[in-house]
Design an enzyme around this catalytic site. Structure first.
Site, PDB file in Angstrom:
ATOM      1  N   HIS A 474      -0.020   6.699  10.885  1.00 36.72           N
ATOM      2  CA  HIS A 474      -1.131   5.924  11.468  1.00 36.72           C
ATOM      3  C   HIS A 474      -2.413   6.738  11.349  1.00 36.72           C
ATOM      4  O   HIS A 474      -2.653   7.655  12.128  1.00 36.72           O
ATOM      5  CB  HIS A 474      -0.829   5.600  12.934  1.00 36.72           C
TER       6      HIS A 474
HETATM    7  C1  LIG Z   1       5.892   5.138   6.726  1.00 36.32           C
HETATM    8  C2  LIG Z   1       4.868   4.300   7.425  1.00 36.32           C
HETATM    9  C3  LIG Z   1       5.269   3.382   8.400  1.00 36.32           C
HETATM   10  C4  LIG Z   1       4.323   2.605   9.055  1.00 36.32           C
HETATM   11  N1  LIG Z   1       4.748   1.697   9.990  1.00 36.32           N
HETATM   12  C5  LIG Z   1       3.835   0.967  10.668  1.00 36.32           C
HETATM   13  C6  LIG Z   1       4.242   0.035  11.661  1.00 36.32           C
HETATM   14  O1  LIG Z   1       5.427  -0.147  11.931  1.00 36.32           O
HETATM   15  N2  LIG Z   1       3.283  -0.669  12.307  1.00 36.32           N
HETATM   16  C7  LIG Z   1       1.960  -0.486  12.065  1.00 36.32           C
HETATM   17  O2  LIG Z   1       1.152  -1.123  12.720  1.00 36.32           O
HETATM   18  N3  LIG Z   1       1.548   0.364  11.099  1.00 36.32           N
HETATM   19  C8  LIG Z   1       2.454   1.098  10.403  1.00 36.32           C
HETATM   20  N4  LIG Z   1       2.036   1.973   9.439  1.00 36.32           N
HETATM   21  C9  LIG Z   1       0.600   2.046   9.146  1.00 36.32           C
HETATM   22  C10 LIG Z   1       0.189   0.918   8.228  1.00 36.32           C
HETATM   23  O3  LIG Z   1       0.936   0.963   7.046  1.00 36.32           O
HETATM   24  C11 LIG Z   1      -1.299   1.034   7.928  1.00 36.32           C
HETATM   25  O4  LIG Z   1      -1.999   1.050   9.163  1.00 36.32           O
HETATM   26  C12 LIG Z   1      -1.856  -0.133   7.128  1.00 36.32           C
HETATM   27  O5  LIG Z   1      -1.024  -0.450   6.064  1.00 36.32           O
HETATM   28  C13 LIG Z   1      -3.262   0.211   6.655  1.00 36.32           C
HETATM   29  O6  LIG Z   1      -3.805  -0.919   5.999  1.00 36.32           O
HETATM   30  P1  LIG Z   1      -5.189  -0.797   5.200  1.00 36.32           P
HETATM   31  O7  LIG Z   1      -5.404  -2.097   4.552  1.00 36.32           O
HETATM   32  O8  LIG Z   1      -6.248  -0.273   6.094  1.00 36.32           O
HETATM   33  O9  LIG Z   1      -4.930   0.355   4.140  1.00 36.32           O
HETATM   34  P2  LIG Z   1      -3.953   0.357   2.858  1.00 36.32           P
HETATM   35  O10 LIG Z   1      -2.848  -0.570   3.051  1.00 36.32           O
HETATM   36  O11 LIG Z   1      -3.639   1.781   2.582  1.00 36.32           O
HETATM   37  O12 LIG Z   1      -4.865  -0.276   1.744  1.00 36.32           O
HETATM   38  C14 LIG Z   1      -5.927   0.429   1.146  1.00 36.32           C
HETATM   39  C15 LIG Z   1      -5.994  -0.006  -0.297  1.00 36.32           C
HETATM   40  O13 LIG Z   1      -7.126   0.571  -0.897  1.00 36.32           O
HETATM   41  C16 LIG Z   1      -6.778   1.023  -2.197  1.00 36.32           C
HETATM   42  N5  LIG Z   1      -7.759   2.068  -2.526  1.00 36.32           N
HETATM   43  C17 LIG Z   1      -7.891   3.275  -1.939  1.00 36.32           C
HETATM   44  N6  LIG Z   1      -8.932   3.933  -2.472  1.00 36.32           N
HETATM   45  C18 LIG Z   1      -9.469   3.121  -3.409  1.00 36.32           C
HETATM   46  C19 LIG Z   1     -10.569   3.230  -4.298  1.00 36.32           C
HETATM   47  N7  LIG Z   1     -11.352   4.324  -4.304  1.00 36.32           N
HETATM   48  N8  LIG Z   1     -10.818   2.208  -5.163  1.00 36.32           N
HETATM   49  C20 LIG Z   1     -10.043   1.098  -5.161  1.00 36.32           C
HETATM   50  N9  LIG Z   1      -8.987   0.935  -4.332  1.00 36.32           N
HETATM   51  C21 LIG Z   1      -8.725   1.929  -3.458  1.00 36.32           C
HETATM   52  C22 LIG Z   1      -5.363   1.504  -2.059  1.00 36.32           C
HETATM   53  O14 LIG Z   1      -4.695   1.535  -3.285  1.00 36.32           O
HETATM   54  C23 LIG Z   1      -4.787   0.454  -1.114  1.00 36.32           C
HETATM   55  O15 LIG Z   1      -4.252  -0.650  -1.806  1.00 36.32           O
HETATM   56  C24 LIG Z   1       2.949   2.744   8.746  1.00 36.32           C
HETATM   57  C25 LIG Z   1       2.552   3.662   7.770  1.00 36.32           C
HETATM   58  C26 LIG Z   1       3.496   4.455   7.122  1.00 36.32           C
HETATM   59  C27 LIG Z   1       3.035   5.443   6.117  1.00 36.32           C
END
Ligand SMILES: Cc1cc2nc3c(=O)[nH]c(=O)nc-3n(C[C@H](O)[C@H](O)[C@H](O)COP(=O)(O)OP(=O)(O)OC[C@H]3O[C@@H](n4cnc5c(N)ncnc54)[C@H](O)[C@@H]3O)c2cc1C
Ligand code: SF4
Length: 538
Positions: A474
């Site tokens: 997280h």
């Molecule tokens: C093992 C694990 C278990 C988890 N379990 C839970 C859970 O049970 N419940 C919960 O609430 N949360 C959980 N989480 C956390 C959750 O996965 C994240 O909070 C959430 O997925 C984040 O979403 P996001 O869209 O902010 O980021 P991300 O899903 O990381 O998306 C960001 C995107 O941006 C892209 N990107 C990055 N930099 C660039 C760039 N410069 N140019 C273009 N694209 C880029 C990446 O490729 C990615 O696709 C868990 C995390 C892990 C690691």
């Protein structure tokens, strides 16, 4: 560099934060383009990769692509340039759909008190919005993700509507915990989850195979490709294997264009009337800091000097033991229940709160069981029926708890850019300074004491606590939200204080960590920002 991509809304990142907003904005008739550094995932191939992987960590289904490199759990200092004193251990992946590919799926809401920690307990900061402001969006997010939960259960976060699906059934193991803890301070409850308990949204119900991290073979568990597909159906364009490397500020102070580099080495620029950075709480500040220029000398959106600061996680106290009798772990999703009633109280003046996750995954997280159980017993000389019986006895009694601790925002815990090392796209690697303050450490100690009491109530033996403070995956707080441009990066709509057409979506904007797993709150905040984003398209 040609201006190759133009849209009303340019979104960097196809994780849940960007995809959910992109799907809603495209549905409003706005043109939407995504820049996504990662590839599309073939689920079948990813499952095969996981099964064949010798080291089974959350990233094992998703090979580290040099042009979209990401941190690895088992080599946590390769990508992150860590300066200590503690190691930051949480990871993410870079693929179309983002980190929800390998999330667990726990979808708790924050508590009302989490939004006003400073007012109530004199610690941390308040959020610029209240629980009531976010509640309708929590409900909408539960519907978008498809959350299974018990609508009648009071988890401390008042609800204005029902979950879209009934709860995932508690396992035999959960019920064993619940009956042993009945009448104690520890109330075992079914945890709301972003996975189907019944056929829903054209996806099947969970069949309980226990591999949610790193991959759900049948997509019963939500991942953001659901919203990527909805966005594309509404006309959005996804430019995969295309990495944003810098944001350019125009004469008017708005984001005029975004530089990108494709996996084949070619470069270009993209522009949007509105630009959304939804690259997750490590990559969002990395990109903003890498965009330092004359009109933004400390990096884009960084006039407050807060970009990259206040890095938080839910540091985890991980403990495991042997139950006195078989409780049959390794069945159902990795966790179906938790102890959720310890998340608030006057003690938050002194120490971090926590929630306790009850694992259905035996000792696999701390020891690599059940494979290691079998090899340890064989190494002790057991063979044949004797070995078989011993494996059955031990694996049927393996239990584990993980408490997710509320971590304090601390400006010194921060992401900066490494002065020397760069990735294949020429972007400096993230440098991390990370530590736990007394408030957080006292929360970790209280969690360990709670684990001892829970195990004692079960009559469990061989209690062990990890010597390492684990990460929870997280990543929180690096582009904080606030009402004052001097001490925050974005406002309550997640709009940059410095650049009117720039929005930053994701857990980077959380002012405090609270104790709920962050993704439902990420989704709710993204949904809440949609109207402000749409209204900014001129
Ligand atoms: C093992 C694990 C278990 C988890 N379990 C839970 C859970 O049970 N419940 C919960 O609430 N949360 C959980 N989480 C956390 C959750 O996965 C994240 O909070 C959430 O997925 C984040 O979403 P996001 O869209 O902010 O980021 P991300 O899903 O990381 O998306 C960001 C995107 O941006 C892209 N990107 C990055 N930099 C660039 C760039 N410069 N140019 C273009 N694209 C880029 C990446 O490729 C990615 O696709 C868990 C995390 C892990 C690691
Ligand atoms: S238990 Fe299996 S089917 Fe259910 S969500 Fe986890 S991986 Fe998917």
């Amino acid at each position: 560099m040609a201006n190759d991509i133009t849209a009303d809304i340019l979104i960097i990142g196809t994780g849940v934060a960007g995809a959910i907003a992109g799907a809603k904005l495209a549905a409003k008739g706005l043109s939407v383009a995504f820049l996504e550094t990662g590839k599309r995932i073939d689920r079948y191939e990813a499952v095969e990769k996981f099964w064949n992987a010798k080291i089974k960590v959350p990233e094992s289904a998703y090979p580290n692509d040099p042009t979209a490199s990401h941190p690895l759990t088992h080599r946590i200092e390769d990508f992150y340039q860590q300066t200590g004193p503690e190691l930051f251990r949480s990871t993410y992946i870079k693929v179309v759909g983002g980190t929800t590919w390998h999330w667990l799926g726990t979808t708790l809401r924050n508590l009302p008190s989490d939004f006003k920690l400073k007012t109530l307990y004199g610690h941390g900061v308040d959020w610029p919005i209240s629980y009531d402001d976010l509640e309708p969006f929590y409900l909408a997010a539960e519907n978008e993700i498809g959350v299974a939960g018990d609508s009648a259960e009071d988890l401390g976060s008042p609800r204005s509507g029902e979950f879209p699906m009934p709860q995932i059934p508690m396992t035999y193991l959960d019920k064993h915990f619940a009956s042993a803890l009945d009448g104690t301070a520890y109330q075992v409850r079914a945890t709301p989850q972003g996975r189907n308990s019944v056929f829903h949204g054209d996806r099947p119900e969970c069949c309980g195979n226990n591999s949610c991290i790193p991959i759900c073979p049948i997509q019963a568990k939500y991942d953001a490709t659901v919203h990527v597909a909805l966005a594309e159906q509404a006309g959005a364009k996804v430019h995969e294997q295309t990495t944003a490397t810098g944001l350019n500020v125009g004469e008017d102070g708005e984001i005029a264009s975004v530089d990108f580099r494709r996996a084949d080495g070619t470069t270009g620029t993209a522009s949007g009337k509105v630009v959304i950075v939804a690259a997750h709480a490590l990559e969002t500040p990395r990109l903003l800091l890498n965009s330092a220029q004359e009109k933004a000398p400390n990096g884009v959106s960084n006039s407050s000097d807060q970009v990259g600061r206040n890095l938080m996680d839910h540091p985890s106290r991980l403990s495991w033991a042997m139950a006195a009798e078989p409780v049959w772990p390794y069945r159902g999703p990795l966790a179906t229940s938790g102890i959720e009633n310890l998340r608030d109280g006057e003690f938050r003046k002194e120490r971090g709160a926590f929630r306790i996750e009850i694992g259905n995954d035996g000792h696999s997280w701390p020891t690599g069981a059940p494979t290691t159980t079998a090899s340890d017993l064989a190494a002790q000389g057991l063979r044949g029926e004797e070995l078989d019986a011993a494996i059955k006895d031990l694996t049927s009694r393996q239990i584990r708890l993980a408490s997710l601790i509320e971590q304090s925002p601390d400006a010194e815990n921060r992401v900066t850019l490494d002065p020397k090392k760069r990735d294949a796209n020429g972007v400096p690697l993230p440098r991390i300074h990370y530590d736990f303050d007394e408030y957080t450490r006292k929360g970790l100690d209280a969690a360990e004491a709670a684990h001892n009491e829970v195990f004692a109530a079960l009559g469990a033996t061989d209690v062990q606590h990890s010597s390492v403070i684990q990460g929870s995956g997280h990543i929180i707080g690096t582009v904080r939200m606030g009402s004052d441009a001097g001490s925050a990066v974005v406002d309550a709509d997640q709009r940059s204080f410095d650049h009117r057409n720039l929005f930053l979506l994701g857990s980077g904007t959380f002012p405090t960590s609270a104790t709920a797993n962050p993704t439902l709150t990420i989704a709710a905040l993204s949904l809440r920002s949609v109207d402000a984003i749409a209204a900014s398209v001129k």
